[in-house]
Design a protein around this motif. Structure first.
Motif, PDB file in Angstrom:
ATOM      1  N   PHE A  41      -4.710   7.845  -0.861  1.00 46.39           N
ATOM      2  CA  PHE A  41      -4.791   6.511  -1.419  1.00 46.39           C
ATOM      3  C   PHE A  41      -5.985   5.801  -0.801  1.00 46.39           C
ATOM      4  O   PHE A  41      -6.209   5.903   0.410  1.00 46.39           O
ATOM      5  CB  PHE A  41      -3.512   5.719  -1.125  1.00 46.39           C
ATOM      6  CG  PHE A  41      -2.293   6.295  -1.797  1.00 46.39           C
ATOM      7  CD1 PHE A  41      -2.068   6.090  -3.141  1.00 46.39           C
ATOM      8  CD2 PHE A  41      -1.386   7.034  -1.076  1.00 46.39           C
ATOM      9  CE1 PHE A  41      -0.951   6.608  -3.767  1.00 46.39           C
ATOM     10  CE2 PHE A  41      -0.262   7.563  -1.686  1.00 46.39           C
ATOM     11  CZ  PHE A  41      -0.050   7.352  -3.038  1.00 46.39           C
ATOM     12  N   SER A  42      -6.711   5.079  -1.605  1.00 45.52           N
ATOM     13  CA  SER A  42      -7.875   4.362  -1.085  1.00 45.52           C
ATOM     14  C   SER A  42      -7.418   3.258  -0.140  1.00 45.52           C
ATOM     15  O   SER A  42      -6.316   2.704  -0.279  1.00 45.52           O
ATOM     16  CB  SER A  42      -8.689   3.755  -2.227  1.00 45.52           C
ATOM     17  OG  SER A  42      -7.988   2.677  -2.818  1.00 45.52           O
ATOM     18  N   ALA A  43      -8.270   2.936   0.804  1.00 45.33           N
ATOM     19  CA  ALA A  43      -7.977   1.838   1.722  1.00 45.33           C
ATOM     20  C   ALA A  43      -7.814   0.539   0.947  1.00 45.33           C
ATOM     21  O   ALA A  43      -6.985  -0.308   1.302  1.00 45.33           O
ATOM     22  CB  ALA A  43      -9.083   1.715   2.761  1.00 45.33           C
ATOM     23  N   GLU A  44      -8.587   0.384  -0.133  1.00 44.45           N
ATOM     24  CA  GLU A  44      -8.492  -0.823  -0.961  1.00 44.45           C
ATOM     25  C   GLU A  44      -7.104  -0.959  -1.583  1.00 44.45           C
ATOM     26  O   GLU A  44      -6.511  -2.035  -1.567  1.00 44.45           O
ATOM     27  CB  GLU A  44      -9.557  -0.795  -2.051  1.00 44.45           C
ATOM     28  CG  GLU A  44      -9.519  -1.990  -2.965  1.00 44.45           C
ATOM     29  CD  GLU A  44     -10.536  -1.904  -4.093  1.00 44.45           C
ATOM     30  OE1 GLU A  44     -10.736  -2.927  -4.749  1.00 44.45           O
ATOM     31  OE2 GLU A  44     -11.125  -0.833  -4.316  1.00 44.45           O
ATOM     32  N   LEU A  45      -6.583   0.138  -2.120  1.00 44.83           N
ATOM     33  CA  LEU A  45      -5.251   0.097  -2.727  1.00 44.83           C
ATOM     34  C   LEU A  45      -4.190  -0.180  -1.658  1.00 44.83           C
ATOM     35  O   LEU A  45      -3.320  -1.034  -1.846  1.00 44.83           O
ATOM     36  CB  LEU A  45      -4.937   1.402  -3.450  1.00 44.83           C
ATOM     37  CG  LEU A  45      -3.534   1.514  -4.049  1.00 44.83           C
ATOM     38  CD1 LEU A  45      -3.296   0.435  -5.090  1.00 44.83           C
ATOM     39  CD2 LEU A  45      -3.307   2.883  -4.625  1.00 44.83           C
ATOM     40  N   LEU A  49       6.862   0.911   4.093  1.00 43.71           N
ATOM     41  CA  LEU A  49       8.256   0.838   3.668  1.00 43.71           C
ATOM     42  C   LEU A  49       8.410   1.068   2.171  1.00 43.71           C
ATOM     43  O   LEU A  49       9.397   1.641   1.728  1.00 43.71           O
ATOM     44  CB  LEU A  49       8.855  -0.530   4.018  1.00 43.71           C
ATOM     45  CG  LEU A  49       8.904  -0.877   5.497  1.00 43.71           C
ATOM     46  CD1 LEU A  49       9.364  -2.312   5.683  1.00 43.71           C
ATOM     47  CD2 LEU A  49       9.794   0.083   6.254  1.00 43.71           C
ATOM     48  N   ALA A  50       7.454   0.572   1.380  1.00 39.88           N
ATOM     49  CA  ALA A  50       7.524   0.673  -0.073  1.00 39.88           C
ATOM     50  C   ALA A  50       6.648   1.815  -0.560  1.00 39.88           C
ATOM     51  O   ALA A  50       5.674   2.184   0.087  1.00 39.88           O
ATOM     52  CB  ALA A  50       7.068  -0.638  -0.712  1.00 39.88           C
ATOM     53  N   CYS A  51       7.010   2.351  -1.695  1.00 36.91           N
ATOM     54  CA  CYS A  51       6.226   3.420  -2.312  1.00 36.91           C
ATOM     55  C   CYS A  51       5.228   2.833  -3.305  1.00 36.91           C
ATOM     56  O   CYS A  51       5.460   1.769  -3.881  1.00 36.91           O
ATOM     57  CB  CYS A  51       7.135   4.379  -3.071  1.00 36.91           C
ATOM     58  SG  CYS A  51       8.208   5.341  -1.999  1.00 36.91           S
ATOM     59  N   ILE A  52       4.137   3.549  -3.507  1.00 40.85           N
ATOM     60  CA  ILE A  52       3.207   3.273  -4.591  1.00 40.85           C
ATOM     61  C   ILE A  52       3.475   4.342  -5.635  1.00 40.85           C
ATOM     62  O   ILE A  52       3.356   5.527  -5.348  1.00 40.85           O
ATOM     63  CB  ILE A  52       1.749   3.315  -4.106  1.00 40.85           C
ATOM     64  CG1 ILE A  52       1.516   2.250  -3.034  1.00 40.85           C
ATOM     65  CG2 ILE A  52       0.787   3.137  -5.285  1.00 40.85           C
ATOM     66  CD1 ILE A  52       0.157   2.313  -2.364  1.00 40.85           C
ATOM     67  N   CYS A  53       3.898   3.922  -6.806  1.00 39.56           N
ATOM     68  CA  CYS A  53       4.252   4.903  -7.831  1.00 39.56           C
ATOM     69  C   CYS A  53       2.996   5.549  -8.408  1.00 39.56           C
ATOM     70  O   CYS A  53       1.887   5.038  -8.280  1.00 39.56           O
ATOM     71  CB  CYS A  53       5.081   4.263  -8.930  1.00 39.56           C
ATOM     72  SG  CYS A  53       4.181   3.161 -10.032  1.00 39.56           S
ATOM     73  N   ALA A  54       3.178   6.699  -9.048  1.00 42.84           N
ATOM     74  CA  ALA A  54       2.057   7.460  -9.602  1.00 42.84           C
ATOM     75  C   ALA A  54       1.286   6.632 -10.630  1.00 42.84           C
ATOM     76  O   ALA A  54       0.060   6.661 -10.653  1.00 42.84           O
ATOM     77  CB  ALA A  54       2.563   8.760 -10.220  1.00 42.84           C
ATOM     78  N   ALA A  55       1.991   5.902 -11.477  1.00 40.44           N
ATOM     79  CA  ALA A  55       1.310   5.101 -12.500  1.00 40.44           C
ATOM     80  C   ALA A  55       0.462   4.012 -11.857  1.00 40.44           C
ATOM     81  O   ALA A  55      -0.666   3.758 -12.279  1.00 40.44           O
ATOM     82  CB  ALA A  55       2.328   4.494 -13.461  1.00 40.44           C
ATOM     83  N   CYS A  56       1.005   3.359 -10.842  1.00 42.56           N
ATOM     84  CA  CYS A  56       0.236   2.301 -10.158  1.00 42.56           C
ATOM     85  C   CYS A  56      -0.932   2.889  -9.383  1.00 42.56           C
ATOM     86  O   CYS A  56      -2.009   2.309  -9.334  1.00 42.56           O
ATOM     87  CB  CYS A  56       1.141   1.506  -9.235  1.00 42.56           C
ATOM     88  SG  CYS A  56       2.346   0.495 -10.120  1.00 42.56           S
ATOM     89  N   ALA A  58      -2.610   5.495 -10.202  1.00 44.74           N
ATOM     90  CA  ALA A  58      -3.624   5.850 -11.200  1.00 44.74           C
ATOM     91  C   ALA A  58      -4.389   4.627 -11.669  1.00 44.74           C
ATOM     92  O   ALA A  58      -5.591   4.689 -11.932  1.00 44.74           O
ATOM     93  CB  ALA A  58      -2.973   6.545 -12.392  1.00 44.74           C
ATOM     94  N   LYS A  59      -3.701   3.471 -11.735  1.00 43.82           N
ATOM     95  CA  LYS A  59      -4.335   2.238 -12.145  1.00 43.82           C
ATOM     96  C   LYS A  59      -5.013   1.535 -10.976  1.00 43.82           C
ATOM     97  O   LYS A  59      -5.797   0.617 -11.159  1.00 43.82           O
ATOM     98  CB  LYS A  59      -3.313   1.264 -12.739  1.00 43.82           C
ATOM     99  CG  LYS A  59      -2.743   1.687 -14.056  1.00 43.82           C
ATOM    100  CD  LYS A  59      -1.898   0.605 -14.690  1.00 43.82           C
ATOM    101  CE  LYS A  59      -0.777   0.155 -13.792  1.00 43.82           C
ATOM    102  NZ  LYS A  59       0.163  -0.769 -14.430  1.00 43.82           N
ATOM    103  N   GLY A  60      -4.630   1.920  -9.749  1.00 45.73           N
ATOM    104  CA  GLY A  60      -5.175   1.254  -8.573  1.00 45.73           C
ATOM    105  C   GLY A  60      -4.427  -0.013  -8.230  1.00 45.73           C
ATOM    106  O   GLY A  60      -4.923  -0.863  -7.524  1.00 45.73           O
ATOM    107  N   THR A  61      -3.179  -0.129  -8.728  1.00 47.20           N
ATOM    108  CA  THR A  61      -2.367  -1.321  -8.493  1.00 47.20           C
ATOM    109  C   THR A  61      -1.074  -0.930  -7.812  1.00 47.20           C
ATOM    110  O   THR A  61      -0.337  -0.082  -8.333  1.00 47.20           O
ATOM    111  CB  THR A  61      -2.023  -2.011  -9.830  1.00 47.20           C
ATOM    112  OG1 THR A  61      -3.233  -2.241 -10.540  1.00 47.20           O
ATOM    113  CG2 THR A  61      -1.296  -3.309  -9.608  1.00 47.20           C
ATOM    114  N   PRO A  62      -0.727  -1.496  -6.652  1.00 46.36           N
ATOM    115  CA  PRO A  62       0.528  -1.155  -6.006  1.00 46.36           C
ATOM    116  C   PRO A  62       1.726  -1.718  -6.749  1.00 46.36           C
ATOM    117  O   PRO A  62       1.625  -2.746  -7.407  1.00 46.36           O
ATOM    118  CB  PRO A  62       0.415  -1.775  -4.619  1.00 46.36           C
ATOM    119  CG  PRO A  62      -0.568  -2.889  -4.785  1.00 46.36           C
ATOM    120  CD  PRO A  62      -1.505  -2.460  -5.893  1.00 46.36           C
ATOM    121  N   ALA A  63       2.841  -1.020  -6.627  1.00 47.24           N
ATOM    122  CA  ALA A  63       4.085  -1.514  -7.212  1.00 47.24           C
ATOM    123  C   ALA A  63       4.573  -2.714  -6.419  1.00 47.24           C
ATOM    124  O   ALA A  63       4.352  -2.793  -5.219  1.00 47.24           O
ATOM    125  CB  ALA A  63       5.145  -0.421  -7.209  1.00 47.24           C
ATOM    126  N   ALA A  64       5.201  -3.636  -7.072  1.00 49.80           N
ATOM    127  CA  ALA A  64       5.718  -4.842  -6.390  1.00 49.80           C
ATOM    128  C   ALA A  64       7.059  -4.557  -5.787  1.00 49.80           C
ATOM    129  O   ALA A  64       7.773  -3.700  -6.170  1.00 49.80           O
ATOM    130  CB  ALA A  64       5.796  -5.985  -7.372  1.00 49.80           C
TER     131      ALA A  64
END
Length: 51
Positions: free
Chosen positions: A21-25, A36-43, A45-51
């Protein structure tokens, strides 16, 4: 990985252990959710973390 955490039964590696994962993401994940939270595959791919 959540199933393993809840049950203690190994589930194998999550897809996220095989990608970088990029440092920016990662910086966009709220501080209270970091490590603690996961970043889903779709997010990812978009470069957006899940809320």
């Amino acid at each position: 990985m959540e199933v393993q955490r809840e049950t203690g039964v190994p589930q194998g590696d999550c897809w996220c252990t095989q990608v970088d994962f990029s440092a920016e993401l990662l910086a966009r994940v709220p501080p209270a959710a970091q490590r603690l939270a996961c970043i889903c595959a779709a997010c990812a791919a978009k470069g957006t973390p899940a809320a």
